[in-house]
Motif scaffolding. Structure first.
Motif, PDB file in Angstrom:
ATOM      1  N   VAL A 103      48.683  27.695 -17.046  1.00 10.39           N
ATOM      2  CA  VAL A 103      47.493  26.970 -17.472  1.00 10.39           C
ATOM      3  C   VAL A 103      47.876  25.986 -18.566  1.00 10.39           C
ATOM      4  O   VAL A 103      48.399  26.377 -19.614  1.00 10.39           O
ATOM      5  CB  VAL A 103      46.395  27.927 -17.982  1.00 10.39           C
ATOM      6  N   ILE A 104      47.609  24.717 -18.296  1.00 19.23           N
ATOM      7  CA  ILE A 104      47.915  23.638 -19.228  1.00 19.23           C
ATOM      8  C   ILE A 104      46.598  23.118 -19.798  1.00 19.23           C
ATOM      9  O   ILE A 104      45.717  22.702 -19.047  1.00 19.23           O
ATOM     10  CB  ILE A 104      48.638  22.461 -18.510  1.00 19.23           C
ATOM     11  N   GLY A 105      46.469  23.125 -21.110  1.00 16.91           N
ATOM     12  CA  GLY A 105      45.287  22.604 -21.767  1.00 16.91           C
ATOM     13  C   GLY A 105      45.571  21.269 -22.429  1.00 16.91           C
ATOM     14  O   GLY A 105      46.689  21.026 -22.884  1.00 16.91           O
ATOM     15  N   VAL A 106      44.559  20.416 -22.461  1.00 16.00           N
ATOM     16  CA  VAL A 106      44.654  19.124 -23.143  1.00 16.00           C
ATOM     17  C   VAL A 106      43.400  18.983 -23.996  1.00 16.00           C
ATOM     18  O   VAL A 106      42.291  18.932 -23.461  1.00 16.00           O
ATOM     19  CB  VAL A 106      44.764  17.947 -22.149  1.00 16.00           C
ATOM     20  N   MET A 107      43.578  18.938 -25.313  1.00 19.07           N
ATOM     21  CA  MET A 107      42.421  18.941 -26.208  1.00 19.07           C
ATOM     22  C   MET A 107      42.603  17.965 -27.368  1.00 19.07           C
ATOM     23  O   MET A 107      43.672  17.923 -27.982  1.00 19.07           O
ATOM     24  CB  MET A 107      42.193  20.361 -26.757  1.00 19.07           C
ATOM     25  N   PRO A 108      41.550  17.219 -27.683  1.00 17.27           N
ATOM     26  CA  PRO A 108      41.622  16.340 -28.853  1.00 17.27           C
ATOM     27  C   PRO A 108      41.736  17.152 -30.152  1.00 17.27           C
ATOM     28  O   PRO A 108      41.185  18.247 -30.260  1.00 17.27           O
ATOM     29  CB  PRO A 108      40.296  15.579 -28.818  1.00 17.27           C
ATOM     30  N   GLN A 109      42.422  16.582 -31.120  1.00 15.72           N
ATOM     31  CA  GLN A 109      42.620  17.226 -32.413  1.00 15.72           C
ATOM     32  C   GLN A 109      41.286  17.652 -33.028  1.00 15.72           C
ATOM     33  O   GLN A 109      41.193  18.728 -33.615  1.00 15.72           O
ATOM     34  CB  GLN A 109      43.368  16.281 -33.362  1.00 15.72           C
ATOM     35  N   SER A 110      40.251  16.838 -32.884  1.00 18.46           N
ATOM     36  CA  SER A 110      38.954  17.159 -33.496  1.00 18.46           C
ATOM     37  C   SER A 110      38.377  18.469 -32.962  1.00 18.46           C
ATOM     38  O   SER A 110      37.722  19.205 -33.704  1.00 18.46           O
ATOM     39  CB  SER A 110      37.962  16.013 -33.272  1.00 18.46           C
ATOM     40  N   LEU A 111      38.630  18.781 -31.691  1.00 17.94           N
ATOM     41  CA  LEU A 111      38.135  20.044 -31.137  1.00 17.94           C
ATOM     42  C   LEU A 111      39.050  21.206 -31.500  1.00 17.94           C
ATOM     43  O   LEU A 111      38.575  22.332 -31.682  1.00 17.94           O
ATOM     44  CB  LEU A 111      37.973  19.932 -29.624  1.00 17.94           C
ATOM     45  N   VAL A 112      40.331  20.952 -31.625  1.00 14.59           N
ATOM     46  CA  VAL A 112      41.252  21.993 -32.087  1.00 14.59           C
ATOM     47  C   VAL A 112      40.833  22.436 -33.490  1.00 14.59           C
ATOM     48  O   VAL A 112      40.825  23.628 -33.802  1.00 14.59           O
ATOM     49  CB  VAL A 112      42.716  21.487 -32.079  1.00 14.59           C
ATOM     50  N   GLU A 113      40.444  21.472 -34.319  1.00 20.34           N
ATOM     51  CA  GLU A 113      40.015  21.782 -35.688  1.00 20.34           C
ATOM     52  C   GLU A 113      38.739  22.614 -35.723  1.00 20.34           C
ATOM     53  O   GLU A 113      38.490  23.325 -36.689  1.00 20.34           O
ATOM     54  CB  GLU A 113      39.831  20.483 -36.474  1.00 20.34           C
ATOM     55  N   LYS A 114      37.947  22.565 -34.659  1.00 15.00           N
ATOM     56  CA  LYS A 114      36.724  23.383 -34.575  1.00 15.00           C
ATOM     57  C   LYS A 114      37.031  24.793 -34.064  1.00 15.00           C
ATOM     58  O   LYS A 114      36.129  25.603 -33.857  1.00 15.00           O
ATOM     59  CB  LYS A 114      35.689  22.701 -33.691  1.00 15.00           C
ATOM     60  N   GLU A 115      38.313  25.065 -33.828  1.00 13.02           N
ATOM     61  CA  GLU A 115      38.815  26.379 -33.432  1.00 13.02           C
ATOM     62  C   GLU A 115      38.290  26.848 -32.080  1.00 13.02           C
ATOM     63  O   GLU A 115      38.033  28.036 -31.877  1.00 13.02           O
ATOM     64  CB  GLU A 115      38.534  27.416 -34.526  1.00 13.02           C
ATOM     65  N   ILE A 116      38.164  25.904 -31.122  1.00 13.84           N
ATOM     66  CA  ILE A 116      37.769  26.319 -29.776  1.00 13.84           C
ATOM     67  C   ILE A 116      38.920  26.236 -28.781  1.00 13.84           C
ATOM     68  O   ILE A 116      38.742  26.476 -27.594  1.00 13.84           O
ATOM     69  CB  ILE A 116      36.554  25.518 -29.257  1.00 13.84           C
ATOM     70  N   ALA A 117      40.128  25.924 -29.271  1.00  9.95           N
ATOM     71  CA  ALA A 117      41.296  25.846 -28.392  1.00  9.95           C
ATOM     72  C   ALA A 117      41.727  27.249 -27.969  1.00  9.95           C
ATOM     73  O   ALA A 117      41.712  28.193 -28.765  1.00  9.95           O
ATOM     74  CB  ALA A 117      42.450  25.139 -29.096  1.00  9.95           C
ATOM     75  N   HIS A 118      42.108  27.370 -26.717  1.00  4.65           N
ATOM     76  CA  HIS A 118      42.639  28.636 -26.186  1.00  4.65           C
ATOM     77  C   HIS A 118      44.065  28.791 -26.709  1.00  4.65           C
ATOM     78  O   HIS A 118      44.866  27.880 -26.614  1.00  4.65           O
ATOM     79  CB  HIS A 118      42.632  28.575 -24.660  1.00  4.65           C
ATOM     80  N   THR A 119      44.378  29.949 -27.255  1.00  2.00           N
ATOM     81  CA  THR A 119      45.696  30.156 -27.861  1.00  2.00           C
ATOM     82  C   THR A 119      46.698  30.834 -26.930  1.00  2.00           C
ATOM     83  O   THR A 119      47.855  30.983 -27.298  1.00  2.00           O
ATOM     84  CB  THR A 119      45.573  30.990 -29.153  1.00  2.00           C
ATOM     85  N   GLY A 120      46.290  31.205 -25.716  1.00  4.77           N
ATOM     86  CA  GLY A 120      47.184  31.924 -24.822  1.00  4.77           C
ATOM     87  C   GLY A 120      47.690  31.122 -23.640  1.00  4.77           C
ATOM     88  O   GLY A 120      48.130  31.691 -22.645  1.00  4.77           O
ATOM     89  N   LEU A 121      47.634  29.801 -23.736  1.00  4.39           N
ATOM     90  CA  LEU A 121      47.987  28.943 -22.605  1.00  4.39           C
ATOM     91  C   LEU A 121      49.492  28.799 -22.429  1.00  4.39           C
ATOM     92  O   LEU A 121      50.262  28.987 -23.370  1.00  4.39           O
ATOM     93  CB  LEU A 121      47.368  27.561 -22.796  1.00  4.39           C
TER      94      LEU A 121
END
Length: 188
Positions: A61-79
């Motif tokens: 599973v490959i995720g692509v997320m803008p920095q602004s959403l990573v900062e909101k702590e919604i990024a999946h950490t197990g990818l």
């Protein structure tokens, strides 16, 4: 060759549990079929359910997320891999480059914007990749009626309507992805 599927779907789970069930099924299905999933990188909603199910079935599973959403702590950490990009435009561009086909599950305005951009790019010949809707619970039926009206009213050529894959079962979508023949692009 089909190696990776870009998936657009909701960062919410929706109100009907059928959507969450479908998301889990699609994640497991692609993992079992050895197809990488490329998605928005979230741990929430249908996005998170797809990623979790694929990971549980040893999928990539490959995720692509803008920095602004990573900062909101919604990024999946197990990818398998999380690409952090500058903004939503860069996210969509990278997802397009990493994907061999595009699948849409229920979601909101952002989900529609993402698949419509890929569908438009396909019409213009910017890529030759199939675009599909998993029509869970007839979620997209009204939208598809509107798209048919675009063709009926002369704003969309029939071949661009017909290039959209709309199905209820993942195995049928996968078969159509593998057999996809793009139409001539718009200004050819």
């Amino acid at each position: 060759m089909l190696n990776s599927i870009g998936i657009f779907c909701g960062s919410s789970a929706g109100l009907n549990p059928v959507y969450l069930h479908a998301a889990r099924n699609i994640g497991a299905f692609f993992a079992k079929n050895h197809l990488k999933i490329v998605y928005g990188g979230g741990k929430v909603g249908l996005m998170g359910a797809i990623a979790d199910a694929a990971i549980q079935h040893d999928g990539q599973v490959i995720g692509v997320m803008p920095q602004s959403l990573v900062e909101k702590e919604i990024a999946h950490t197990g990818l398998t891999k999380l690409y952090v990009v500058k903004d939503m435009h860069e996210r969509k561009y990278m997802m397009a480059n990493l994907s061999d086909a595009f699948l849409t599950l229920p979601g909101g305005a952002g989900t529609l914007e993402e698949i419509f951009e890929q569908w438009t790019w396909a019409q213009l010949g910017l890529h030759q990749k199939p675009c599909a809707f998993l029509n869970v619970n007839e979620y997209f039926s009204h939208l598809l009626s509107m798209i048919r009206r675009m063709a009926d009213e002369g704003f969309l050529k029939t071949e661009y309507l017909d290039m959209l894959i709309v199905e209820h079962q993942p195995d049928v979508i996968l078969e159509k992805f593998r057999n996809y023949q793009p139409p001539k692009h718009k200004w050819q």
